[in-house]
Design a protein around this motif. Structure first.
Motif, short mmCIF file in Angstrom:
data_model
loop_
_atom_site.label_atom_id
_atom_site.label_comp_id
_atom_site.label_asym_id
_atom_site.label_seq_id
_atom_site.Cartn_x
_atom_site.Cartn_y
_atom_site.Cartn_z
N MET A 1 41.86 27.49 37.30
CA MET A 1 42.48 28.56 36.52
C MET A 1 43.23 29.51 37.44
SD MET A 1 40.66 31.23 33.84
CE MET A 1 40.01 29.89 32.84
N ASN A 2 44.47 29.90 37.07
CA ASN A 2 45.25 30.79 37.92
C ASN A 2 44.66 32.20 37.91
OD1 ASN A 2 46.16 32.10 35.57
ND2 ASN A 2 47.93 30.75 35.40
N SER A 3 45.22 33.06 38.78
CA SER A 3 44.64 34.40 38.94
C SER A 3 44.75 35.23 37.67
CB SER A 3 45.34 35.12 40.10
OG SER A 3 46.73 35.23 39.87
N PHE A 4 45.87 35.10 36.95
CA PHE A 4 46.00 35.86 35.72
C PHE A 4 45.00 35.37 34.67
CE2 PHE A 4 47.80 36.37 31.44
CZ PHE A 4 47.83 37.75 31.39
N GLY A 5 44.87 34.06 34.54
CA GLY A 5 43.90 33.51 33.60
C GLY A 5 42.48 33.96 33.92
N SER A 6 42.16 34.01 35.19
CA SER A 6 40.83 34.47 35.60
C SER A 6 40.63 35.94 35.26
CB SER A 6 40.65 34.26 37.11
OG SER A 6 40.75 32.89 37.45
N GLN A 7 41.68 36.74 35.50
CA GLN A 7 41.60 38.16 35.16
C GLN A 7 41.41 38.36 33.66
OE1 GLN A 7 41.46 41.10 36.46
NE2 GLN A 7 41.80 40.71 38.63
N LEU A 8 42.15 37.58 32.86
CA LEU A 8 42.06 37.72 31.41
C LEU A 8 40.66 37.36 30.92
CD1 LEU A 8 43.67 38.42 28.86
CD2 LEU A 8 44.34 36.02 28.70
N LYS A 9 40.12 36.26 31.45
CA LYS A 9 38.77 35.86 31.08
C LYS A 9 37.76 36.93 31.47
CE LYS A 9 35.30 32.26 31.97
NZ LYS A 9 35.00 31.00 32.71
N TRP A 10 37.93 37.50 32.65
CA TRP A 10 37.02 38.54 33.14
C TRP A 10 37.07 39.79 32.26
CZ3 TRP A 10 32.80 39.50 35.43
CH2 TRP A 10 32.54 40.74 36.01
N GLN A 11 38.28 40.13 31.77
CA GLN A 11 38.42 41.30 30.91
C GLN A 11 37.65 41.11 29.60
OE1 GLN A 11 39.60 44.15 31.95
NE2 GLN A 11 40.09 43.13 33.88
N PHE A 12 37.72 39.92 29.03
CA PHE A 12 36.97 39.66 27.80
C PHE A 12 35.46 39.75 28.06
CE2 PHE A 12 40.88 37.53 26.18
CZ PHE A 12 40.97 38.21 24.97
N ILE A 13 35.03 39.27 29.22
CA ILE A 13 33.61 39.36 29.59
C ILE A 13 33.18 40.82 29.69
CG2 ILE A 13 31.93 38.92 31.42
CD1 ILE A 13 33.47 36.31 32.01
N LEU A 14 34.01 41.64 30.35
CA LEU A 14 33.69 43.06 30.50
C LEU A 14 33.68 43.77 29.15
CD1 LEU A 14 35.73 44.05 33.69
CD2 LEU A 14 33.25 43.86 33.47
N LYS B 1 44.26 43.59 31.00
CA LYS B 1 43.57 44.63 30.24
C LYS B 1 44.29 44.89 28.92
CE LYS B 1 41.26 47.06 34.00
NZ LYS B 1 39.92 46.75 33.45
N VAL B 2 45.60 45.01 28.98
CA VAL B 2 46.39 45.29 27.77
C VAL B 2 46.28 44.13 26.79
CG1 VAL B 2 48.73 45.64 26.87
CG2 VAL B 2 47.99 46.83 28.95
N ILE B 3 46.44 42.92 27.28
CA ILE B 3 46.45 41.75 26.39
C ILE B 3 45.08 41.52 25.76
CG2 ILE B 3 46.67 39.23 26.34
CD1 ILE B 3 48.90 39.53 28.43
N SER B 4 44.01 41.66 26.54
CA SER B 4 42.67 41.40 25.99
C SER B 4 42.34 42.38 24.87
CB SER B 4 41.62 41.48 27.11
OG SER B 4 41.64 42.75 27.75
#
Length: 232
Positions: free
Chosen positions: A1-14, A94-97
């Motif tokens: 998973m690319n860095s943006f995808g990882s960030q997006l997944k992490w935001q949903f987890i948070l 953060k915005v997208i999630s």
């Protein structure tokens, strides 16, 4: 998973860890039940549009700020800032999630009243745009306060102008004439109104408004966030 995808997944987890997703869905569920049981008393289109303007915009504006204040309190952001990362990826994730959660909630409200008898595509675009615009404004405003309570208090007049002036115009409480077109959410409001009521709108303006205001608010919010939060 690319860095943006990882960030997006992490935001949903948070967001889930901090109960923001649960709270968003719970509030929407309450509104949805009320609308569902009131649907036979007459047209609820204006009430639906009013709730869609407020519920997703509150999710976008206040919940994105709440999430960041929680991360700052637990020093999650500070830990991220000392590692190599792409700030645009963090900002966008953060915005997208939060915006996707707001859009899903707004769709739930529409389904409770209209079933599938509305233009789902334009409605989704309009509600998502409101969430994105609200999130970006929230990210901009949080840079002026170091606590969520102070942010919430200082946000009251800003949020009222951002959302409720356009809503009052829509409900025919005030008449702003051409002035209404300077408000960032007007294009999104028009799309939602068209989707649920079939009201004739200027599609060129609605799309242009979204295309212009989202990049503009992104530039403002990102510029101030990177100066006041990241480099403080």
């Amino acid at each position: 998973m690319n860095s943006f995808g990882s960030q997006l997944k992490w935001q949903f987890i948070l967001l889930q860890k901090n109960s923001i997703i649960t709270i968003s869905f719970a509030v929407t569920l309450v509104y949805g039940f009320l609308l569902y049981f009131l649907r036979d008393i007459g047209s609820l289109d204006k009430l639906l549009v009013a709730l869609v303007l407020n519920d997703p915009s509150v999710i976008g504006y206040f919940f994105i700020a709440l999430a960041i204040y929680i991360e700052m309190k637990h020093r999650i952001l500070q830990a991220i800032f000392v590692t190599p990362f792409n700030l645009h990826h963090l900002f966008l994730s953060k915005v997208i999630s939060v915006s996707l959660i707001g859009m899903v909630c707004s769709l739930g409200l529409a389904f409770s009243v209209k079933g599938f008898n509305f233009n789902i595509a334009w409605y989704a675009i309009g509600s998502l745009s409101i969430c994105v615009l609200s999130s970006l404004l929230g990210l901009y405003m949080l840079t002026f306060s170091n606590e969520f309570l102070k942010f919430a208090m200082s946000s009251i007049p800003v949020f009222l102008v951002f959302v409720n002036l356009s809503l009052l115009q829509y409900l025919n409480v005030v008449e702003m004439g051409l002035v209404k077109y300077i408000f960032p959410i007007q294009g999104s409001l028009d799309l939602i109104d068209y989707s649920v009521s079939g009201t004739a709108i200027n599609f060129a303006f609605a799309i242009a408004s979204i295309v212009v205001f989202i990049p503009f608010l992104y530039w403002l919010a990102f510029r101030r966030f990177s100066r006041k939060i990241v480099h403080q």
